[in-house]
Design a protein around this motif. Structure first.
Motif, PDB file in Angstrom:
ATOM      1  N   GLN A   1      11.150  10.127  35.751  1.00 15.41           N
ATOM      2  CA  GLN A   1      12.279   9.999  34.845  1.00 15.41           C
ATOM      3  C   GLN A   1      13.373   9.166  35.484  1.00 15.41           C
ATOM      4  O   GLN A   1      13.684   9.336  36.654  1.00 15.41           O
TER       5      GLN A   1
ATOM      6  N   SER B   1      14.108   9.508  19.822  1.00 14.53           N
ATOM      7  CA  SER B   1      14.981   9.206  20.964  1.00 14.53           C
ATOM      8  C   SER B   1      14.389   9.590  22.316  1.00 14.53           C
ATOM      9  O   SER B   1      15.097   9.667  23.297  1.00 14.53           O
TER      10      SER B   1
ATOM     11  N   GLN C   1      12.504   8.643  25.547  1.00 14.03           N
ATOM     12  CA  GLN C   1      12.207   7.426  26.307  1.00 14.03           C
ATOM     13  C   GLN C   1      10.729   7.403  26.663  1.00 14.03           C
ATOM     14  O   GLN C   1      10.164   8.426  27.044  1.00 14.03           O
TER      15      GLN C   1
ATOM     16  N   ALA D   1      13.623   3.235  22.959  1.00 15.48           N
ATOM     17  CA  ALA D   1      13.117   4.598  22.837  1.00 15.48           C
ATOM     18  C   ALA D   1      12.401   4.755  21.500  1.00 15.48           C
ATOM     19  O   ALA D   1      12.570   3.946  20.580  1.00 15.48           O
TER      20      ALA D   1
ATOM     21  N   ASP E   1      10.085   2.243  32.452  1.00 12.99           N
ATOM     22  CA  ASP E   1      10.625   2.599  31.142  1.00 12.99           C
ATOM     23  C   ASP E   1      10.534   1.418  30.190  1.00 12.99           C
ATOM     24  O   ASP E   1      10.793   0.281  30.564  1.00 12.99           O
TER      25      ASP E   1
END
Length: 150
Positions: free
Chosen positions: A121, A43, A45, A39, A35
């Motif tokens: 995720q 928003s 990611q 972001a 990640d």
């Protein structure tokens, strides 16, 4: 100095092959979804997908224990290379050669993430108990005796 430290989730199970020759060496390849720190404006990611390769005992460990969706931390170095593909075109590569690896979450959390769809995720971060509105965590009463700087 060439040092890389990454924490991310495996996008799929590692692919492991063994080199040919007198002493076969394990070679594990996998991709980590890491990640980004911030972001996008909407928003959402975003993540970078980083190719990793491990050799020998590290590769055998990865083959045995790493699975899709697991959150892991790796240390290693960036290695660039090139080869000529079947069409005669030169292809440039960039991989992280894994020198150390660790699990970045408990097995239960990893299993829970996989059962919820896995993938790359990130699992939601746990919120600290009793968080104040100023962004700091409240220290419970009676813990003063345990603090080393009191």
């Amino acid at each position: 100095m060439n040092k890389v430290i990454l924490m991310g989730r495996l996008t799929r199970d590692p692919e492991v092959r063994y080199s040919s020759g007198e002493t076969a060496t394990a070679v594990a390849r996998f991709t980590l979804a890491v990640d980004r720190r911030f972001a996008r404006r909407d928003s959402e990611q975003t993540a970078d997908f980083i190719g990793c390769v491990a050799f020998g005992r590290n590769a055998e460990f990865i083959e045995k224990y790493f699975r899709q969706g697991m959150r892991v931390t790796i240390c290693g170095r960036i290695q660039t290379g090139s080869y000529t593909n079947r069409d005669g075109n030169k292809v440039y590569t960039t991989d992280v050669v894994v020198e150390e690896q660790e699990f970045a979450e408990s097995k239960a959390a990893s299993d829970a993430n996989r059962s919820m769809g896995g993938g790359y995720q990130a699992a939601p971060a746990p919120s600290p108990m009793g968080a104040a509105g100023d962004g700091f965590m409240n220290i419970p009463d009676g813990i003063d005796e345990e603090l080393p700087f009191n």
